[in-house]
Design a protein around this motif. Structure first.
Motif, PDB file in Angstrom:
ATOM      1  N   VAL A  24      64.406 -32.929  71.205  1.00 54.26           N
ATOM      2  CA  VAL A  24      64.509 -31.484  71.429  1.00 54.26           C
ATOM      3  C   VAL A  24      64.769 -30.763  70.107  1.00 54.26           C
ATOM      4  CG1 VAL A  24      65.812 -29.660  72.582  1.00 54.26           C
ATOM      5  CG2 VAL A  24      65.335 -31.798  73.785  1.00 54.26           C
ATOM      6  N   GLY A  25      63.947 -29.759  69.825  1.00 51.82           N
ATOM      7  CA  GLY A  25      64.064 -28.995  68.587  1.00 51.82           C
ATOM      8  C   GLY A  25      63.091 -29.409  67.513  1.00 51.82           C
ATOM      9  N   THR A  26      62.324 -30.483  67.774  1.00 55.73           N
ATOM     10  CA  THR A  26      61.330 -30.951  66.801  1.00 55.73           C
ATOM     11  C   THR A  26      60.158 -29.969  66.727  1.00 55.73           C
ATOM     12  OG1 THR A  26      61.898 -33.238  67.363  1.00 55.73           O
ATOM     13  CG2 THR A  26      59.831 -32.888  66.177  1.00 55.73           C
ATOM     14  N   TYR A  27      59.622 -29.786  65.517  1.00 58.65           N
ATOM     15  CA  TYR A  27      58.418 -28.976  65.321  1.00 58.65           C
ATOM     16  C   TYR A  27      57.317 -29.447  66.274  1.00 58.65           C
ATOM     17  CZ  TYR A  27      54.258 -27.039  63.129  1.00 58.65           C
ATOM     18  OH  TYR A  27      53.073 -26.367  62.901  1.00 58.65           O
ATOM     19  N   PRO A  28      56.600 -28.586  66.958  1.00 62.56           N
ATOM     20  CA  PRO A  28      56.573 -27.123  66.796  1.00 62.56           C
ATOM     21  C   PRO A  28      57.565 -26.364  67.689  1.00 62.56           C
ATOM     22  CG  PRO A  28      54.786 -27.786  68.216  1.00 62.56           C
ATOM     23  CD  PRO A  28      55.477 -29.061  67.800  1.00 62.56           C
ATOM     24  N   ALA A  38      63.918 -24.550  70.395  1.00 61.80           N
ATOM     25  CA  ALA A  38      64.627 -25.281  71.446  1.00 61.80           C
ATOM     26  C   ALA A  38      65.855 -25.982  70.873  1.00 61.80           C
ATOM     27  CB  ALA A  38      63.699 -26.303  72.095  1.00 61.80           C
ATOM     28  N   ALA A  39      66.865 -26.176  71.722  1.00 66.64           N
ATOM     29  CA  ALA A  39      68.074 -26.903  71.350  1.00 66.64           C
ATOM     30  C   ALA A  39      68.634 -27.565  72.603  1.00 66.64           C
ATOM     31  CB  ALA A  39      69.115 -25.965  70.739  1.00 66.64           C
ATOM     32  N   TYR A  81      77.932 -24.742  73.072  1.00 70.13           N
ATOM     33  CA  TYR A  81      78.230 -24.713  71.641  1.00 70.13           C
ATOM     34  C   TYR A  81      79.490 -23.913  71.318  1.00 70.13           C
ATOM     35  CZ  TYR A  81      73.607 -26.724  70.954  1.00 70.13           C
ATOM     36  OH  TYR A  81      72.517 -27.563  70.995  1.00 70.13           O
ATOM     37  N   GLY A  82      79.937 -23.089  72.244  1.00 67.90           N
ATOM     38  CA  GLY A  82      81.164 -22.325  72.015  1.00 67.90           C
ATOM     39  C   GLY A  82      82.396 -23.196  71.862  1.00 67.90           C
ATOM     40  N   TYR A  83      82.284 -24.474  72.235  1.00 63.10           N
ATOM     41  CA  TYR A  83      83.420 -25.391  72.115  1.00 63.10           C
ATOM     42  C   TYR A  83      83.316 -26.285  70.885  1.00 63.10           C
ATOM     43  CZ  TYR A  83      84.872 -23.745  76.643  1.00 63.10           C
ATOM     44  OH  TYR A  83      85.302 -22.926  77.669  1.00 63.10           O
ATOM     45  N   VAL A  84      82.317 -26.045  70.041  1.00 67.93           N
ATOM     46  CA  VAL A  84      82.213 -26.724  68.745  1.00 67.93           C
ATOM     47  C   VAL A  84      83.141 -26.021  67.760  1.00 67.93           C
ATOM     48  CG1 VAL A  84      80.663 -27.240  66.819  1.00 67.93           C
ATOM     49  CG2 VAL A  84      79.849 -27.510  69.187  1.00 67.93           C
ATOM     50  N   PHE A 138      69.949 -26.754  66.986  1.00 66.65           N
ATOM     51  CA  PHE A 138      71.166 -27.535  67.243  1.00 66.65           C
ATOM     52  C   PHE A 138      72.119 -27.477  66.045  1.00 66.65           C
ATOM     53  CE2 PHE A 138      73.080 -31.845  66.640  1.00 66.65           C
ATOM     54  CZ  PHE A 138      73.980 -31.830  67.697  1.00 66.65           C
ATOM     55  N   LEU A 139      71.581 -27.751  64.860  1.00 68.42           N
ATOM     56  CA  LEU A 139      72.413 -27.727  63.655  1.00 68.42           C
ATOM     57  C   LEU A 139      72.831 -26.305  63.291  1.00 68.42           C
ATOM     58  CD1 LEU A 139      70.698 -30.359  61.315  1.00 68.42           C
ATOM     59  CD2 LEU A 139      72.710 -30.645  62.776  1.00 68.42           C
ATOM     60  N   ASP A 140      71.954 -25.345  63.507  1.00 66.82           N
ATOM     61  CA  ASP A 140      72.292 -23.965  63.173  1.00 66.82           C
ATOM     62  C   ASP A 140      73.423 -23.448  64.058  1.00 66.82           C
ATOM     63  OD1 ASP A 140      72.007 -21.672  61.609  1.00 66.82           O
ATOM     64  OD2 ASP A 140      70.666 -20.736  63.059  1.00 66.82           O
ATOM     65  N   PHE A 141      73.396 -23.801  65.329  1.00 67.38           N
ATOM     66  CA  PHE A 141      74.494 -23.412  66.211  1.00 67.38           C
ATOM     67  C   PHE A 141      75.806 -24.030  65.722  1.00 67.38           C
ATOM     68  CE2 PHE A 141      71.359 -22.933  69.957  1.00 67.38           C
ATOM     69  CZ  PHE A 141      71.109 -21.615  69.608  1.00 67.38           C
ATOM     70  N   GLY A 142      75.744 -25.288  65.275  1.00 68.73           N
ATOM     71  CA  GLY A 142      76.942 -25.938  64.730  1.00 68.73           C
ATOM     72  C   GLY A 142      77.404 -25.280  63.444  1.00 68.73           C
ATOM     73  N   ARG A 143      76.448 -24.930  62.579  1.00 74.14           N
ATOM     74  CA  ARG A 143      76.786 -24.256  61.315  1.00 74.14           C
ATOM     75  C   ARG A 143      77.498 -22.939  61.579  1.00 74.14           C
ATOM     76  NH1 ARG A 143      74.847 -20.179  58.596  1.00 74.14           N
ATOM     77  NH2 ARG A 143      73.178 -19.901  60.139  1.00 74.14           N
TER      78      ARG A 143
END
Length: 245
Positions: free
Chosen positions: A179-183, A187-188, A193-196, A214-219
């Motif tokens: 999930v989230g792979t190009y193209p 997607a994530a 993510y509010g609990y990260v 996924f990583l951007d939400f974590g960042r």
């Protein structure tokens, strides 16, 4: 000409051919080629091997990391223990030996991401062949984990019933799904993510794009993040060593 390649479906996201082309040019390797072989189903492998007798080895990606195993003559210890194959060596006699170099890449990625920290618990998103290697790597480090799957029979939780508290307490979260792979870059995985927190570590096995949702939400939550580039590079080099033993 010695040929190598990647089997899977789809392969439009893969950087493997470009990686090995650059490696061959950089190291002055002129008698080798690496190509993408998109197979509609794993049964097409037999035809590929017949059509390309000079194929000396190949990598395996989604969705064939487990499906390829019954077609092989032998498995390495790691491949047998993990239950998935991402690298196959073909001898001149035609024997096929399955290896798992994902575990080598995962060890390197976890070491880079975690440093000296050891999270008390981890959450693994996905239950496919890549997830098998993640589970093995976490067990090696003594990190307990839960699995999240779309299929209730395969994980501890589904994405629909994942408790917020489990996300909060699992300071290491690994996306082992595609999930989230190009193209499909918007997607994530569907987790809260509010609990990260800034004490969390997020590892995405996806490397294209470099910054997944996924990583951007974590960042955005202040978490430590790492994409799949380290794992990709290390498993590729390990595959090359196996093919040239």
């Amino acid at each position: 000409m010695r040929r190598f390649g990647l089997i899977g479906c789809p392969l439009g996201h893969s950087a493997s051919a470009a990686y090995f082309a650059a490696k061959f040019a950089r190291e002055g390797i002129t008698d080798c080629a690496y190509e993408l072989y998109e197979l509609p189903e794993i049964g097409a492998l037999a035809r590929l091997l017949a059509d390309v007798p000079e194929l000396c080895g190949f990598n395996v990606t989604i969705p064939y990391k487990r499906e390829v195993m019954p077609l092989l003559d032998e498995l390495s210890h790691d491949a047998r223990m993990i239950g998935a194959v991402n690298c196959v060596r073909r001898t001149p006699e035609g024997r096929l030996t399955g290896h798992n170099t994902d575990i080598i890449g995962l060890r390197a990625a976890l070491a880079e991401l975690l440093g000296g920290d050891e999270p008390e618990h981890a959450l693994v998103l996905g239950t496919g062949g890549a997830s098998q290697a993640v589970q093995y790597a976490l067990a090696e480090r003594g990190i307990p984990f839960d699995l999240v799957s779309r299929d209730a029979s395969k994980g501890n939780y589904t994405y629909d019933d994942l408790p917020c508290g489990v996300v909060e307490q699992s300071r290491l979260i690994v996306n082992a799904s595609p999930v989230g792979t190009y193209p499909a870059v918007d997607a994530a995985p569907r987790i809260p993510y509010g609990y990260v927190t800034p004490g969390h570590y997020l590892l995405d096995l996806v490397y294209n794009p470099p910054l997944t949702q996924f990583l951007d939400f974590g960042r955005q939550r202040g978490a430590h993040i790492l994409n799949g580039e380290v794992m990709f590079r290390e498993q590729a080099e390990a595959s090359w060593r196996i093919w040239n033993e």
